[in-house]
Design an enzyme around this catalytic site. Sequence first.
Site, mmCIF file in Angstrom:
data_model
loop_
_atom_site.group_PDB
_atom_site.id
_atom_site.type_symbol
_atom_site.label_atom_id
_atom_site.label_comp_id
_atom_site.label_asym_id
_atom_site.label_seq_id
_atom_site.Cartn_x
_atom_site.Cartn_y
_atom_site.Cartn_z
ATOM 1 N N ASP A 44 0.817 -1.025 0.070
ATOM 2 C CA ASP A 44 0.116 -0.045 0.094
ATOM 3 C C ASP A 44 0.951 1.099 -0.009
ATOM 4 O OD1 ASP A 44 -1.728 2.136 0.607
ATOM 5 O OD2 ASP A 44 -2.333 1.473 2.579
ATOM 6 N N LYS B 26 2.689 11.638 -3.342
ATOM 7 C CA LYS B 26 1.608 10.992 -4.056
ATOM 8 C C LYS B 26 0.787 11.970 -4.608
ATOM 9 C CE LYS B 26 -1.550 7.109 -3.618
ATOM 10 N NZ LYS B 26 -2.186 6.096 -2.281
ATOM 11 N N GLU C 212 -7.121 0.583 -4.396
ATOM 12 C CA GLU C 212 -7.386 0.634 -3.029
ATOM 13 C C GLU C 212 -8.642 0.091 -2.428
ATOM 14 O OE1 GLU C 212 -5.663 4.424 -2.027
ATOM 15 O OE2 GLU C 212 -3.616 3.992 -2.710
ATOM 16 N N ASP D 63 -13.168 5.328 1.056
ATOM 17 C CA ASP D 63 -12.012 5.074 1.256
ATOM 18 C C ASP D 63 -11.420 6.717 1.231
ATOM 19 O OD1 ASP D 63 -9.221 4.998 1.691
ATOM 20 O OD2 ASP D 63 -9.132 3.699 -0.208
#
Lengths: 182, 614
Positions: free
Chosen positions: B20, B87, B185, B207
């Site tokens: 992850d 990211k 994800e 999420d």
Amino acid sequence: MIDCFSALGVKRRFALDSADLERRYYQISREIHPDRFTTGGADAQRLSLEKMSDLNQAYRTLKDPVYRRSHLLELEGLVVSQGSQIPMELAEGWFELQDALMEDPGAAQAKLAQFEAEFAALKQTRERQIAELERQADLEAERVHLDAYRAILAQIAEVIRQESYLSSMERDIERIKAQRAH
Amino acid sequence: MAIQIGQKSDPTAGPIVGIDLGTTHSLVAIVRDGKPEVLMSREGRRLLPSIVSFIDGDGRGAAHPVVGYAAKAKKVRDASHTVFSVKRLLGKGFADIEAESGKLPYEITPGEGGVRVRVGDRLYSAVEISAMILHELKLSAEKALGGPVTRAVITVPAYFNDSQRQATRTAGRLAGLDVLRIVNEPTAASLAYGLDRKKEGLIAVYDLGGGTFDVSILKLRDGVFEVLATNGDTTLGGDDLDQALVRVAAQEIGERWGINPMADPGQLAALLEAAETTKISLSEKPLALFEAEIAGKKYSREWTVKEFESLIEPILLRTREPCLKALKDAGLKPGDLSDVVLVGGPTRLSVVQRVAREIFGREPNTSMHPDEVVAAGAAIQADILAGNNRDLLLLDVVPLSLGIEIYGGLMSPLISRNTPIPTVARERFTTFVDNQTAVDIHVLQGERERVADNRSLARFKLRVDPRPAGEARVEVSFLIDADGILQVSAKNLQTGDEQSVEVRPSFGLSDTEIERLLEERAKYAEADVEFRKLAEARNEVEPAIRAAEKRLPDADRLLTPAEAELIRDRLADLRKALRQPDAQKIRQCAFLLDEASRKLADLILKEALARGAE
């Protein structure tokens, strides 16, 4: 063009059981999905990618009754063109509505409501017509009466052609309503 | 756009790990005995902060990257050399993130194929920084598993576009990993949720991560996890909640002392850190103190949960529309769902849970570990790919529509969003003028009509034979693979020949740059070995120093003044050596210290043994 029916191993019919379709989709996916071939050779990976792409397309097509219908007609070489004429049943009401919108906005409200009712009734008739024709086509398919089957498909294509005009008209109605609300 | 990576998987190539790669934290996990397990980082922790700090190791310019809590510790002290939340920059151009750049203490500049981060006099792409984090995870996994780790499944936000997915895969490659699959994800989280197959039905995964928000609607049945629709916002996450607190603090500091802490990297980093601490405290307690030292003065402000919630609620309400769109695309109403699963650190906040409850009209499920569930799911997918789990299967979708530019600056869609992947669209192209030899194709991703409002993925020229207009015909296949990444191929319809397509990605590193970086990596690997040797040497000599310190009080009693002085000198030499990046020197000084203190050690031991004999 792939044959979506054979990709999923079902009979070529308008009426399909969606639970059965899903079961088949899952079952075939389990065998051919790229996840099953990540550690295999490049050729196996490539083949799995192609097969799964086709299966996905087939399932997406058959899952939706509208896509399924046009795919089935396409398989028989019947290309559904866009209708370009106002259905006769609606012509009078439509032109009256246009006049009212231009000349007498006050009266237009009533005309609009009247036209919407006519429109909805015709749409419903068309849908019932298609459903009935599809039922007949499936029956002829079951009996393998090819000529009768093809004739019904051609009728369905014609009704759809007219219906396609209805959907563009539906958008026009929405636009008129939006303008008036403004 | 896929840059073909010619790495063949070898079934004997060792374990496949699940990673992850998060905005704020990253984890690596593996399935053992059918159960996903988080592997400890080299720092002995479950989470690895996705932070890279560059330490000017030897003063000769070659800054050494340090990843994790060690880097986090430098976030404030060495703000301009410490890179975090990278990211958010992955697969993006400067225009995309100009608004962000002022909110970060490090410097962002435009660069070819994507933005660059300036650290000292070096520029790094977001891909390179991500590769450093992935490399640290690789080393962690190798340490935990006691063998080489070369294959991984890496998760990305479901709403990541082609460029962002491609960038993630390149980062994996730079880190020395063969990326077998890019998994979304929320989908990964659903695997961990439904692993035991006791839960079936229609679920939503909400999420909210550190930097991105995703919502996915899935059907779980007979071990198949079918994604029906997905939506999200790749610029919405826990970071934004921190930023909201920082803005309040910056404004108050400005009013109080007339300075702008946003303009100073160190001050901004201090505020960001204080904001994160405050946010976490407020997920547990009704009251928290926001404290930061700014320009030698202490700024402090009390926050109640209520105040904090009203500050961030407008941000959280941005999750509403993606949820409703996903439901609509799936053809469902909230009432059709049998569960709403919360994932991501910020979902610990009760205000986030409340927002989710209001959107879906049901109590959300908070039973999954918000930080670890995605890595656990990635590990399960890795196990599936390894062929160890034939029971489960993921069927995912492409999050955004794909199309090409047509006349009038409009996008003509070829593959619509939420189409199951892999999927292919074939489009025929022809020429408009006689003897035309090329057709320009511009590939786009997005939901808008105008080209300018969508994401440019790539451009390419299709070569055609010179013929009268309309005669040359070429069929182009746009294939989206199981990673959600586009591959383009073309076929000449007259000859039936496959023809190569040279695709120029709008974002992302060029092949040449990737090659250069791979070469550099070999060099880095060397530097990395050096660095590790140094760390090992430092650890090794630690006991020797402690032993010498313990013995020193007895030295004046048992040794001549010269002998005692020598031990003190050599201890001082070793301490000095420890501050320099020279493993050999450290070992040598340790040896000399040992030599000088041998006599003392013997005498002390003799005394101790004699005492024992009495």
